[in-house]
Write an enzyme that holds these catalytic residues in place. Sequence first.
Site, PDB file in Angstrom:
ATOM      1  N   LYS A  49     -27.814 -25.577 -32.026  1.00  0.00           N
ATOM      2  CA  LYS A  49     -28.896 -24.582 -32.206  1.00  0.00           C
ATOM      3  C   LYS A  49     -29.966 -25.126 -33.160  1.00  0.00           C
ATOM      4  O   LYS A  49     -31.154 -25.104 -32.877  1.00  0.00           O
ATOM      5  CB  LYS A  49     -28.330 -23.255 -32.773  1.00  0.00           C
ATOM      6  CG  LYS A  49     -27.204 -22.646 -31.948  1.00  0.00           C
ATOM      7  CD  LYS A  49     -26.708 -21.337 -32.540  1.00  0.00           C
ATOM      8  CE  LYS A  49     -25.944 -21.454 -33.852  1.00  0.00           C
ATOM      9  NZ  LYS A  49     -24.627 -22.114 -33.742  1.00  0.00           N
ATOM     10  N   ARG A  64     -25.373 -12.143 -35.229  1.00  0.00           N
ATOM     11  CA  ARG A  64     -24.007 -12.639 -35.024  1.00  0.00           C
ATOM     12  C   ARG A  64     -22.989 -11.509 -34.899  1.00  0.00           C
ATOM     13  O   ARG A  64     -21.794 -11.787 -34.736  1.00  0.00           O
ATOM     14  CB  ARG A  64     -23.593 -13.487 -36.231  1.00  0.00           C
ATOM     15  CG  ARG A  64     -23.801 -14.974 -36.033  1.00  0.00           C
ATOM     16  CD  ARG A  64     -23.666 -15.616 -37.387  1.00  0.00           C
ATOM     17  NE  ARG A  64     -23.008 -16.875 -37.320  1.00  0.00           N
ATOM     18  CZ  ARG A  64     -23.629 -18.037 -37.565  1.00  0.00           C
ATOM     19  NH1 ARG A  64     -24.909 -18.067 -37.839  1.00  0.00           N
ATOM     20  NH2 ARG A  64     -22.954 -19.136 -37.541  1.00  0.00           N
ATOM     21  N   ARG A  90     -20.516 -34.658 -39.065  1.00  0.00           N
ATOM     22  CA  ARG A  90     -21.649 -34.259 -39.915  1.00  0.00           C
ATOM     23  C   ARG A  90     -21.212 -34.111 -41.364  1.00  0.00           C
ATOM     24  O   ARG A  90     -21.877 -34.574 -42.280  1.00  0.00           O
ATOM     25  CB  ARG A  90     -22.245 -32.944 -39.398  1.00  0.00           C
ATOM     26  CG  ARG A  90     -23.369 -32.415 -40.282  1.00  0.00           C
ATOM     27  CD  ARG A  90     -23.973 -31.155 -39.722  1.00  0.00           C
ATOM     28  NE  ARG A  90     -22.978 -30.099 -39.563  1.00  0.00           N
ATOM     29  CZ  ARG A  90     -23.220 -28.904 -39.044  1.00  0.00           C
ATOM     30  NH1 ARG A  90     -24.425 -28.611 -38.610  1.00  0.00           N
ATOM     31  NH2 ARG A  90     -22.263 -28.001 -38.950  1.00  0.00           N
ATOM     32  N   ARG A 105     -20.851 -31.304 -43.423  1.00  0.00           N
ATOM     33  CA  ARG A 105     -21.462 -30.313 -44.321  1.00  0.00           C
ATOM     34  C   ARG A 105     -20.332 -29.659 -45.134  1.00  0.00           C
ATOM     35  O   ARG A 105     -19.168 -29.804 -44.793  1.00  0.00           O
ATOM     36  CB  ARG A 105     -22.180 -29.278 -43.436  1.00  0.00           C
ATOM     37  CG  ARG A 105     -23.295 -28.519 -44.092  1.00  0.00           C
ATOM     38  CD  ARG A 105     -24.088 -27.721 -43.065  1.00  0.00           C
ATOM     39  NE  ARG A 105     -23.351 -26.619 -42.501  1.00  0.00           N
ATOM     40  CZ  ARG A 105     -23.749 -25.893 -41.448  1.00  0.00           C
ATOM     41  NH1 ARG A 105     -24.889 -26.176 -40.845  1.00  0.00           N
ATOM     42  NH2 ARG A 105     -23.009 -24.903 -41.002  1.00  0.00           N
ATOM     43  N   ARG A 153     -14.390 -20.636 -38.546  1.00  0.00           N
ATOM     44  CA  ARG A 153     -15.726 -20.298 -38.018  1.00  0.00           C
ATOM     45  C   ARG A 153     -15.648 -20.050 -36.513  1.00  0.00           C
ATOM     46  O   ARG A 153     -16.276 -19.145 -35.987  1.00  0.00           O
ATOM     47  CB  ARG A 153     -16.708 -21.440 -38.327  1.00  0.00           C
ATOM     48  CG  ARG A 153     -17.139 -21.452 -39.796  1.00  0.00           C
ATOM     49  CD  ARG A 153     -17.728 -22.789 -40.228  1.00  0.00           C
ATOM     50  NE  ARG A 153     -18.924 -23.173 -39.524  1.00  0.00           N
ATOM     51  CZ  ARG A 153     -19.380 -24.433 -39.466  1.00  0.00           C
ATOM     52  NH1 ARG A 153     -18.716 -25.414 -40.086  1.00  0.00           N
ATOM     53  NH2 ARG A 153     -20.486 -24.716 -38.824  1.00  0.00           N
TER      54      ARG A 153
HETATM   55  P1  AP5 Z   1     -26.431 -28.389 -35.119  1.00  0.00           P
HETATM   56  O1  AP5 Z   1     -27.755 -28.506 -34.454  1.00  0.00           O
HETATM   57  O2  AP5 Z   1     -26.374 -28.268 -36.602  1.00  0.00           O
HETATM   58  O3  AP5 Z   1     -25.618 -27.191 -34.449  1.00  0.00           O
HETATM   59  P2  AP5 Z   1     -25.632 -25.671 -34.813  1.00  0.00           P
HETATM   60  O4  AP5 Z   1     -25.332 -24.938 -33.554  1.00  0.00           O
HETATM   61  O5  AP5 Z   1     -26.894 -25.326 -35.536  1.00  0.00           O
HETATM   62  O6  AP5 Z   1     -24.353 -25.671 -35.751  1.00  0.00           O
HETATM   63  P3  AP5 Z   1     -24.082 -25.115 -37.193  1.00  0.00           P
HETATM   64  O7  AP5 Z   1     -22.764 -25.690 -37.580  1.00  0.00           O
HETATM   65  O8  AP5 Z   1     -25.230 -25.327 -38.108  1.00  0.00           O
HETATM   66  O9  AP5 Z   1     -23.955 -23.607 -36.797  1.00  0.00           O
HETATM   67  P4  AP5 Z   1     -23.233 -22.489 -37.510  1.00  0.00           P
HETATM   68  O10 AP5 Z   1     -23.606 -21.369 -36.620  1.00  0.00           O
HETATM   69  O11 AP5 Z   1     -21.796 -22.633 -37.760  1.00  0.00           O
HETATM   70  O12 AP5 Z   1     -23.845 -22.574 -38.964  1.00  0.00           O
HETATM   71  P5  AP5 Z   1     -24.941 -21.719 -39.708  1.00  0.00           P
HETATM   72  O13 AP5 Z   1     -25.637 -22.627 -40.613  1.00  0.00           O
HETATM   73  O14 AP5 Z   1     -25.713 -20.888 -38.755  1.00  0.00           O
HETATM   74  O15 AP5 Z   1     -25.536 -29.617 -34.622  1.00  0.00           O
HETATM   75  C1  AP5 Z   1     -24.262 -29.861 -35.165  1.00  0.00           C
HETATM   76  C2  AP5 Z   1     -24.053 -31.392 -35.199  1.00  0.00           C
HETATM   77  O16 AP5 Z   1     -24.036 -31.884 -33.879  1.00  0.00           O
HETATM   78  C3  AP5 Z   1     -25.163 -32.148 -35.933  1.00  0.00           C
HETATM   79  O17 AP5 Z   1     -24.608 -33.217 -36.634  1.00  0.00           O
HETATM   80  C4  AP5 Z   1     -26.083 -32.631 -34.802  1.00  0.00           C
HETATM   81  O18 AP5 Z   1     -26.756 -33.809 -35.129  1.00  0.00           O
HETATM   82  C5  AP5 Z   1     -25.093 -32.835 -33.677  1.00  0.00           C
HETATM   83  N1  AP5 Z   1     -25.674 -32.561 -32.359  1.00  0.00           N
HETATM   84  C6  AP5 Z   1     -26.517 -31.547 -32.030  1.00  0.00           C
HETATM   85  N2  AP5 Z   1     -26.809 -31.585 -30.714  1.00  0.00           N
HETATM   86  C7  AP5 Z   1     -26.118 -32.638 -30.199  1.00  0.00           C
HETATM   87  C8  AP5 Z   1     -26.008 -33.195 -28.875  1.00  0.00           C
HETATM   88  N3  AP5 Z   1     -26.649 -32.660 -27.834  1.00  0.00           N
HETATM   89  N4  AP5 Z   1     -25.205 -34.255 -28.709  1.00  0.00           N
HETATM   90  C9  AP5 Z   1     -24.520 -34.791 -29.762  1.00  0.00           C
HETATM   91  N5  AP5 Z   1     -24.607 -34.338 -31.047  1.00  0.00           N
HETATM   92  C10 AP5 Z   1     -25.384 -33.262 -31.243  1.00  0.00           C
HETATM   93  O19 AP5 Z   1     -24.020 -20.689 -40.545  1.00  0.00           O
HETATM   94  C11 AP5 Z   1     -23.205 -21.144 -41.603  1.00  0.00           C
HETATM   95  C12 AP5 Z   1     -22.570 -19.948 -42.287  1.00  0.00           C
HETATM   96  O20 AP5 Z   1     -23.591 -19.070 -42.818  1.00  0.00           O
HETATM   97  C13 AP5 Z   1     -21.716 -19.039 -41.394  1.00  0.00           C
HETATM   98  O21 AP5 Z   1     -20.400 -19.533 -41.246  1.00  0.00           O
HETATM   99  C14 AP5 Z   1     -21.791 -17.719 -42.172  1.00  0.00           C
HETATM  100  O22 AP5 Z   1     -20.909 -17.746 -43.274  1.00  0.00           O
HETATM  101  C15 AP5 Z   1     -23.223 -17.710 -42.713  1.00  0.00           C
HETATM  102  N6  AP5 Z   1     -24.148 -17.048 -41.790  1.00  0.00           N
HETATM  103  C16 AP5 Z   1     -25.200 -17.611 -41.138  1.00  0.00           C
HETATM  104  N7  AP5 Z   1     -25.801 -16.722 -40.345  1.00  0.00           N
HETATM  105  C17 AP5 Z   1     -25.131 -15.575 -40.477  1.00  0.00           C
HETATM  106  C18 AP5 Z   1     -25.261 -14.294 -39.876  1.00  0.00           C
HETATM  107  N8  AP5 Z   1     -26.214 -14.023 -38.976  1.00  0.00           N
HETATM  108  N9  AP5 Z   1     -24.368 -13.325 -40.253  1.00  0.00           N
HETATM  109  C19 AP5 Z   1     -23.420 -13.563 -41.171  1.00  0.00           C
HETATM  110  N10 AP5 Z   1     -23.230 -14.750 -41.759  1.00  0.00           N
HETATM  111  C20 AP5 Z   1     -24.076 -15.756 -41.409  1.00  0.00           C
END
Ligand code: AP5
Length: 183
Positions: free
Chosen positions: A13, A88, A127, A129, A140
């Site tokens: 995403k 979410r 990655r 993080r 997650r």
């Molecule tokens: P990336 O692009 O970072 O993927 P993503 O879908 O954005 O994954 P995230 O892990 O960031 O999503 P998430 O939903 O768990 O985390 P968020 O920060 O929203 O890609 C991932 C990796 O793959 C990267 O290394 C990238 O380079 C690689 N990649 C990408 N595309 C690729 C491809 N096509 N081929 C190969 N490699 C590829 O949330 C984190 C935390 O915040 C949550 O757990 C929660 O605690 C809190 N939070 C956030 N939003 C909310 C909400 N709305 N409500 C409640 N809590 C929330």
Amino acid sequence: MLILLFGAPGVGKGTQAELLKDRKGFIHLSTGDAFRKAIKEQTEVGKLAKSYMDRGELVPDSVVIQVVDEALGAFKTSQKILLDGYPRTVEQAKALEKVATQRGMAIQTVLNFSVPETELMRRMLARGRADDTREIIENRMKVYAEKTQPLLEFYTERGKLMNIDGSREVETVFKDVCGHLGA
Ligand code: AP5
């Protein structure tokens, strides 16, 4: 105009949102990034968010909804805004509908990315993080299945869902995304 980027942790995403921002002028709002910034700045929201993110749990709806409402207030209805990682939960989705109506912002589409779980785990472990340990990733994924996946039905009923195979190369996925968005 609002475009929702939807899918399990690690589907890409954030990667696609950054490309749309850099190459096509979209605005990228990521709730995860907003919380990581708040943690870095040691704000009250950051301290609270950290206690949930460290366990791979969702930050409480009331907090997230307020953060997004405030962020959306800074933009014009004509701008193309990507919501990455929001909503979410069904409660967040209902709150978004309400605020979008109040501000005259339409939800254009929900892009639902899918990638096999083994690949998601590989991507996130690579990655590294703070919340990318095996144990936290597993939670997650579980939280996604329980609380977020039900939204697929919510948006299918509203005729907004577009499915995208996120397991392909980044640039191939990007072409597909642009095709769906007419960008
Ligand atoms: P990336 O692009 O970072 O993927 P993503 O879908 O954005 O994954 P995230 O892990 O960031 O999503 P998430 O939903 O768990 O985390 P968020 O920060 O929203 O890609 C991932 C990796 O793959 C990267 O290394 C990238 O380079 C690689 N990649 C990408 N595309 C690729 C491809 N096509 N081929 C190969 N490699 C590829 O949330 C984190 C935390 O915040 C949550 O757990 C929660 O605690 C809190 N939070 C956030 N939003 C909310 C909400 N709305 N409500 C409640 N809590 C929330």
